[in-house]
Design an enzyme around this catalytic site. Sequence first.
Site, mmCIF file in Angstrom:
data_model
loop_
_atom_site.group_PDB
_atom_site.id
_atom_site.type_symbol
_atom_site.label_atom_id
_atom_site.label_comp_id
_atom_site.label_asym_id
_atom_site.label_seq_id
_atom_site.Cartn_x
_atom_site.Cartn_y
_atom_site.Cartn_z
ATOM 1 C CE LYS A 241 28.694 54.660 38.723
ATOM 2 N NZ LYS A 241 29.041 56.106 38.594
ATOM 3 C CE LYS B 238 28.209 55.370 42.312
ATOM 4 N NZ LYS B 238 28.932 56.636 42.024
ATOM 5 C CG ASP C 179 27.248 59.468 39.940
ATOM 6 O OD1 ASP C 179 26.733 59.922 38.905
ATOM 7 O OD2 ASP C 179 27.858 58.386 39.977
#
Length: 329
Positions: A265, A229, A166
């Site tokens: 996400k 995300k 991430d």
Amino acid sequence: MQAETALQSANLPLVTEPRNPGMDLDMQWIRGVQANTSAIERRAATLPGRRTVKKDHQAAWLLRAISCIDLTTLAGDDTADRVRRLCAKGRQPVRADLLDRLGFDALTVGAICVYHEMIGPAVDALKGSGIPVAAVSTGFPAGLSPFALRVAEIGESVKAGAQEIDIVISRRHVLSGDWQALYDEMRLFREACGDAHVKAILATGELGTLRNVARASLVCMMAGADFIKTSTGKESVNATLPVSLVMIRAIRDYCNRTGYRVGYKPAGGISKAKDALVYLSLIKEELGDRWLRPDLFRFGASSLLGDIERQLEHHVTGAYSASWRHAMG
């Protein structure tokens, strides 16, 4: 959706879709992106007030939500023991007696998300489970460390066993409209990840406008992001429905043009089962059932699982239990 079909993909292999290879930066496409804020907010406002799924159908949706959770600990006082307990919870996210009453004997979360230093304990604790370890990287959460160090950090995390990375983008590139710089940065991050999947954290609460969110989403996908995300969870504003709608529609547009599916996400502030149901319904309506699987959708959450487990116990027994009965570890 029946409970049985809800979990058909709960333990999918990490890769079931061709990875998004990215494409050349298309500035004409980026400049043409607009965002009608008032229309987006009206659409988002209709979602929580709708009649939601009930009874067995709700239980099935909540079980699906569990399979899509990136169970996360990103605290300064994390220890190896805490991470091992979190991994144990990820392997058995719902009490065995409740799963038995619901008719299932196996369920796991989508991934365990930790800082780089905790990758080793997480990998050891998850052996044989099929649950990937996700590591936050690139100077998380601000993304302001030297660029060479951010790239090196990705490499070290992959070497340590992280299967998902991430990364945080440099917000200044978005705020100054330097889309080439954002593209080049993201492309190098993707290359450094190698076979590990990369989730691009946009930190949407710091991007100023929904149009910036839409453009940053597209640029990151053009550069090869496997997921986009919303947030690090450390900003003052994290995942919201308007932002999610913008990012989801960017994913849909990208898929329509390229044929590649990119994951989504939402992270930060999603702590209640009812919120998870709203996000799942948004995904279903805007992207379709294929995105309701852990290889294309994840919740970034630390406390959501506990509330879902309480709701499942209420479904089975008819009574709500104390939160401590479903401790995270």
